[in-house]
Design an enzyme around this catalytic site. Structure first.
Site, PDB file in Angstrom:
ATOM      1  N   LYS A 141       1.114   2.848   9.391  1.00  0.00           N
ATOM      2  CA  LYS A 141       1.635   4.187   9.607  1.00  0.00           C
ATOM      3  C   LYS A 141       0.415   4.751   9.315  1.00  0.00           C
ATOM      4  O   LYS A 141       0.277   5.991   9.258  1.00  0.00           O
ATOM      5  CB  LYS A 141       3.061   3.836   8.708  1.00  0.00           C
ATOM      6  CG  LYS A 141       2.814   5.360   7.699  1.00  0.00           C
ATOM      7  CD  LYS A 141       4.068   5.030   6.709  1.00  0.00           C
ATOM      8  CE  LYS A 141       2.969   3.427   5.424  1.00  0.00           C
ATOM      9  NZ  LYS A 141       4.867   3.108   4.806  1.00  0.00           N
ATOM     10  N   ARG A 153      12.032   6.815   0.765  1.00  0.00           N
ATOM     11  CA  ARG A 153      12.075   5.389   0.388  1.00  0.00           C
ATOM     12  C   ARG A 153      13.601   4.423   0.529  1.00  0.00           C
ATOM     13  O   ARG A 153      13.925   4.134   0.729  1.00  0.00           O
ATOM     14  CB  ARG A 153      10.694   4.079  -0.179  1.00  0.00           C
ATOM     15  CG  ARG A 153       9.117   4.188  -0.418  1.00  0.00           C
ATOM     16  CD  ARG A 153       8.746   3.488  -0.826  1.00  0.00           C
ATOM     17  NE  ARG A 153       7.879   3.528  -0.436  1.00  0.00           N
ATOM     18  CZ  ARG A 153       6.576   2.084  -0.042  1.00  0.00           C
ATOM     19  NH1 ARG A 153       7.787   1.001  -0.956  1.00  0.00           N
ATOM     20  NH2 ARG A 153       5.845   1.808  -0.339  1.00  0.00           N
ATOM     21  N   ARG A 199      -4.980  -9.589   6.258  1.00  0.00           N
ATOM     22  CA  ARG A 199      -4.934  -8.804   5.629  1.00  0.00           C
ATOM     23  C   ARG A 199      -5.197  -8.700   3.952  1.00  0.00           C
ATOM     24  O   ARG A 199      -5.022  -9.897   3.315  1.00  0.00           O
ATOM     25  CB  ARG A 199      -3.706  -7.409   5.237  1.00  0.00           C
ATOM     26  CG  ARG A 199      -3.619  -5.643   5.417  1.00  0.00           C
ATOM     27  CD  ARG A 199      -2.388  -6.057   5.493  1.00  0.00           C
ATOM     28  NE  ARG A 199      -1.429  -5.307   4.565  1.00  0.00           N
ATOM     29  CZ  ARG A 199      -0.214  -4.930   3.868  1.00  0.00           C
ATOM     30  NH1 ARG A 199      -0.734  -3.474   4.590  1.00  0.00           N
ATOM     31  NH2 ARG A 199       1.031  -4.989   3.227  1.00  0.00           N
ATOM     32  N   ARG A 254      -2.765 -10.402  -1.122  1.00  0.00           N
ATOM     33  CA  ARG A 254      -0.819 -10.527  -1.568  1.00  0.00           C
ATOM     34  C   ARG A 254      -0.207 -12.021  -0.767  1.00  0.00           C
ATOM     35  O   ARG A 254      -0.096 -12.413   0.281  1.00  0.00           O
ATOM     36  CB  ARG A 254      -0.349  -9.308  -0.742  1.00  0.00           C
ATOM     37  CG  ARG A 254      -0.938  -7.545  -1.758  1.00  0.00           C
ATOM     38  CD  ARG A 254      -0.494  -6.403  -0.583  1.00  0.00           C
ATOM     39  NE  ARG A 254       1.224  -6.773  -0.995  1.00  0.00           N
ATOM     40  CZ  ARG A 254       1.737  -5.257  -0.628  1.00  0.00           C
ATOM     41  NH1 ARG A 254       0.942  -4.320  -0.676  1.00  0.00           N
ATOM     42  NH2 ARG A 254       3.073  -5.194  -0.466  1.00  0.00           N
ATOM     43  N   ARG A 267      10.400  -8.703   3.775  1.00  0.00           N
ATOM     44  CA  ARG A 267      10.250  -7.445   2.806  1.00  0.00           C
ATOM     45  C   ARG A 267      10.618  -6.691   4.534  1.00  0.00           C
ATOM     46  O   ARG A 267      10.636  -5.406   4.342  1.00  0.00           O
ATOM     47  CB  ARG A 267       8.610  -7.126   2.898  1.00  0.00           C
ATOM     48  CG  ARG A 267       7.974  -7.753   1.479  1.00  0.00           C
ATOM     49  CD  ARG A 267       6.668  -8.184   1.539  1.00  0.00           C
ATOM     50  NE  ARG A 267       5.804  -6.305   2.061  1.00  0.00           N
ATOM     51  CZ  ARG A 267       4.944  -6.792   1.937  1.00  0.00           C
ATOM     52  NH1 ARG A 267       3.855  -7.441   3.025  1.00  0.00           N
ATOM     53  NH2 ARG A 267       4.088  -5.300   2.022  1.00  0.00           N
TER      54      ARG A 267
HETATM   55  P1  ADP Z   1       3.582  -1.401  -1.429  1.00  0.00           P
HETATM   56  O1  ADP Z   1       4.926  -0.283  -1.301  1.00  0.00           O
HETATM   57  O2  ADP Z   1       3.088  -1.021   0.397  1.00  0.00           O
HETATM   58  O3  ADP Z   1       3.526  -2.062  -1.646  1.00  0.00           O
HETATM   59  P2  ADP Z   1       2.916   1.322  -1.851  1.00  0.00           P
HETATM   60  O4  ADP Z   1       1.442   1.993  -2.228  1.00  0.00           O
HETATM   61  O5  ADP Z   1       3.874   2.378  -1.024  1.00  0.00           O
HETATM   62  O6  ADP Z   1       2.403   0.213  -1.471  1.00  0.00           O
HETATM   63  O7  ADP Z   1       3.764   1.326  -3.161  1.00  0.00           O
HETATM   64  C1  ADP Z   1       3.442   0.509  -3.845  1.00  0.00           C
HETATM   65  C2  ADP Z   1       4.250   0.858  -5.066  1.00  0.00           C
HETATM   66  O8  ADP Z   1       4.462   1.866  -5.503  1.00  0.00           O
HETATM   67  C3  ADP Z   1       6.211  -0.041  -4.296  1.00  0.00           C
HETATM   68  O9  ADP Z   1       5.811  -0.929  -4.615  1.00  0.00           O
HETATM   69  C4  ADP Z   1       6.313   0.768  -5.257  1.00  0.00           C
HETATM   70  O10 ADP Z   1       6.977   0.176  -6.929  1.00  0.00           O
HETATM   71  C5  ADP Z   1       6.228   2.397  -5.622  1.00  0.00           C
HETATM   72  N1  ADP Z   1       6.164   3.558  -4.433  1.00  0.00           N
HETATM   73  C6  ADP Z   1       5.769   3.693  -3.856  1.00  0.00           C
HETATM   74  N2  ADP Z   1       6.424   4.886  -3.107  1.00  0.00           N
HETATM   75  C7  ADP Z   1       7.241   5.070  -4.250  1.00  0.00           C
HETATM   76  C8  ADP Z   1       9.198   5.406  -3.456  1.00  0.00           C
HETATM   77  N3  ADP Z   1       9.038   6.577  -2.499  1.00  0.00           N
HETATM   78  N4  ADP Z   1      10.405   5.593  -4.397  1.00  0.00           N
HETATM   79  C9  ADP Z   1      10.213   4.590  -5.541  1.00  0.00           C
HETATM   80  N5  ADP Z   1       8.605   3.750  -5.693  1.00  0.00           N
HETATM   81  C10 ADP Z   1       7.509   4.046  -4.895  1.00  0.00           C
END
Ligand code: ADP
Length: 225
Positions: A19, A93, A127, A160, A171
């Site tokens: 994405k 999300r 990764r 990770r 996940r």
């Molecule tokens: P990933 O989810 O793959 O770890 P991201 O960079 O998208 O990576 O997000 C990191 C963290 O930030 C998430 O695990 C979550 O805790 C928080 N987060 C990101 N986007 C959202 C969202 N839209 N709603 C709630 N929490 C979010």
């Protein structure tokens, strides 16, 4: 140039779906502001602001930040780009987030990237991350210049724990559970476009065709993508 209707785009895709790769190409080709929820959160946390303390607790526990809190955090950035349009990644999300965003401002188009789970599992196991910036490497197709080190800072890369196949599967299931109602929501609004494939290089031309069509503006043809 006559001002164009603002196009507010959202891109959806599982972790490991490519994405971000597609999103980066969109931004390069069409030049719209790129709003990445996770990146904004990381920047904010680095600045150690008051509001970031609570959010950091959720992030560290691997939990989603509560819907009202995350929208409150993103709203200035979204409003700043309301007229100009943007590409939003990492939000929404949850269905509630999608609804809250739509009440705040209408989204014009949603691009949903669908990649089979076995493909994602294969990609994620190789990764590596630079944790403080969020830069991502992949040993198969985007290795760091120096093994185990971030290209920009030279700091060590980390893998990770949750990039292990069983955890990835879990996940992905969790992601699907959340994303399906969001997809239905946007489908009902008639603004969702699905893209299926195994490779970003194959998905990208389809996304580009679609965007050329809906944005109708001649784009910068010289951009190498
Ligand atoms: P990933 O989810 O793959 O770890 P991201 O960079 O998208 O990576 O997000 C990191 C963290 O930030 C998430 O695990 C979550 O805790 C928080 N987060 C990101 N986007 C959202 C969202 N839209 N709603 C709630 N929490 C979010």
């Amino acid at each position: 140039m006559a001002s164009q209707i603002a196009r507010r785009l959202v891109i959806l895709g599982a972790p490991g779906s490519g994405k971000s790769t597609i999103a980066t190409r969109i931004v390069k080709a069409y030049g719209m502001p790129y709003i990445v929820a996770g990146d904004l959160l990381r920047q904010n946390i680095k600045q150690q602001s008051e509001e970031s303390r609570t959010m950091k607790e959720y992030i560290n526990k691997g939990l989603l930040i509560p819907d009202d809190l995350i929208l409150k955090f993103l709203v200035d950035e979204l409003e700043k780009n309301r007229e100009q349009g943007f590409l939003l990644e990492g939000y929404p999300r949850t269905l509630n987030q999608a609804e809250m965003l739509y009440r705040q401002m209408k989204v014009d188009h949603v691009i949903a990237i669908h990649v089979p789970a076995d493909e994602i599992i294969n990609r994620l196991k190789d990764r590596w991350f630079h944790l403080s910036s969020g830069r991502v490497y992949n040993l198969l197709w985007r290795p760091p210049k120096e093994a185990g080190k971030d290209d920009i800072t030279g700091e060590p890369l980390a893998q990770r724990e949750d990039d292990k196949p069983a955890v990835i599967r879990h996940r992905l299931n969790a992601y699907n559970k959340n994303i399906n109602p969001i997809i239905q929501f946007y489908k009902q609004l008639g603004i969702l476009q699905d893209f299926h494939g195994r490779e970003s290089d194959k998905i990208w031309p389809e996304v580009k065709n679609y965007l050329d069509h809906i944005l109708k503006e001649p784009m910068n043809q010289k951009v190498a993508v």
